[in-house]
Design an enzyme around this catalytic site. Structure first.
Site, short mmCIF file in Angstrom:
data_model
loop_
_atom_site.label_atom_id
_atom_site.label_comp_id
_atom_site.label_asym_id
_atom_site.label_seq_id
_atom_site.Cartn_x
_atom_site.Cartn_y
_atom_site.Cartn_z
CG HIS A 32 -1.80 1.16 1.36
ND1 HIS A 32 -3.15 1.11 1.07
CD2 HIS A 32 -1.56 2.45 1.76
CE1 HIS A 32 -3.69 2.30 1.27
NE2 HIS A 32 -2.74 3.13 1.70
CD GLU A 33 1.87 3.82 3.64
OE1 GLU A 33 2.33 4.85 3.08
OE2 GLU A 33 0.79 3.80 4.24
CG HIS A 87 0.32 5.91 -1.05
ND1 HIS A 87 -0.83 6.20 -1.74
CD2 HIS A 87 -0.08 5.41 0.16
CE1 HIS A 87 -1.88 5.91 -0.98
NE2 HIS A 87 -1.44 5.42 0.17
#
Length: 229
Positions: A24-25, A28
Site C-alpha cells: 500500500h505504501e 503511493h
C-alpha cells in the site's frame, strides 16, 4: 488459547497484514515518482523490505495486542513521504497518488482470491496437510486484510486516502481548510477503532458502515475465484 495456537494466529494474520500495508505504501511512492515527486525514492521507501516501513505501534504492538485479545487484526505502516508541491499537477496527481494505495490493495485481494481458488481446486478431495492449511489461511486473510485496508482508507477524511481525494475535488480555499483535519488523524483513528465501539454498538462506525462494505467486496472476490465462504 495456548501458546502454539496463539503463535499460529499471529502468523496467519501478521504476515498478510505486513505485506498488505507495505505494498500500500510503496504504491503511493511509485505513483508519486511517476508524477514528479521523488521524495519517497530519496528516503529509501520504494522498497518491499518491511523494515523500512515498520511503525512500532501500528505494525507490531497493535496487531499483537489485537491477536492476543482475539479481536480483528488491523495496523498501519509509516506513511510514505509525498510532497504535493513537487507533483506536476498537485491537485489531480495527489488524488491519483492517494488512490494508488487502495487500488493496490484491491488488486492484491483479487490475486490472492484467485490463488486460493487454484489451491482449493488443486486439492480436490485430498485432505489438506498442515502446510497447505497454513498457506490457505494466509491467502484467505490476505484477501480480507487487503479489502479492509482498501475500504477503510477510502474514508473521506484526512489523513486517509479518501480525504486526499476529497481535497482534490473541493475548491482550493475549502481544500486548504479541509486538509487541516489531518492533524487530528491519529485521534480520529482511535475514536473510530476503539472509543466509539466501546461506547455503544450503535456508535461503531467501522462495524456498521465499513465492515458490511468490506464483507461484500470480499464475497465478490471470492466469488470470482468460485469460492463460497
Amino acid at each position: 488459547m495456548n501458546e502454539p495456537n496463539l503463535l499460529y494466529t499471529i502468523a496467519i494474520w501478521l504476515i498478510p497484514l505486513v505485506i498488505a500495508i507495505v505494498f500500500h505504501e510503496v504504491a503511493h511512492g511509485y505513483v508519486a515518482r511517476l508524477f514528479g515527486d521523488t521524495t519517497a525514492e530519496r528516503s529509501g521507501r520504494l522498497t518491499l523490505n518491511p523494515i523500512r516501513h515498520v511503525d512500532p505501534i501500528g505494525t507490531v504492538v497493535l496487531p499483537l495486542v489485537l491477536a492476543v485479545a482475539h479481536a480483528p487484526i488491523f495496523g498501519w505502516a509509516k506513511p510514505v513521504p509525498v510532497v504535493s508541491a513537487n507533483l506536476r499537477n498537485p491537485r489531480v496527481h495527489m488524488m491519483l497518488v492517494a488512490l494508488a494505495g487502495p487500488i493496490t490493495n484491491f488488486v492484491l485481494a483479487a490475486l490472492s482470491a484467485l490463488m486460493l481458488g487454484a489451491l482449493v481446486a488443486g486439492l480436490g478431495d485430498t485432505p489438506p496437510g498442515d502446510i497447505t492449511r497454513f498457506i490457505a489461511a494466509n491467502l484467505f486473510n490476505f484477501v480480507r486484510i487487503n479489502v479492509f485496508l482498501g475500504v477503510f482508507n477510502l474514508i473521506p477524511l484526512p489523513p486517509f486516502d479518501g480525504g486526499h481525494v476529497v481535497q482534490g475535488l473541493l475548491p482550493r480555499p475549502a481544500a486548504i481548510q479541509y486538509g487541516k483535519l489531518a492533524r487530528f488523524g491519529f485521534p480520529i483513528l482511535l475514536v473510530l477503532l476503539i472509543v466509539l465501539p466501546a461506547i455503544s454498538p450503535n456508535a461503531d462506525v467501522i462495524g456498521l458502515l465499513i465492515a458490511p462494505i468490506a464483507s461484500a467486496v470480499v464475497g465478490f472476490f471470492l466469488g470470482l475465484a468460485q469460492l463460497g465462504f
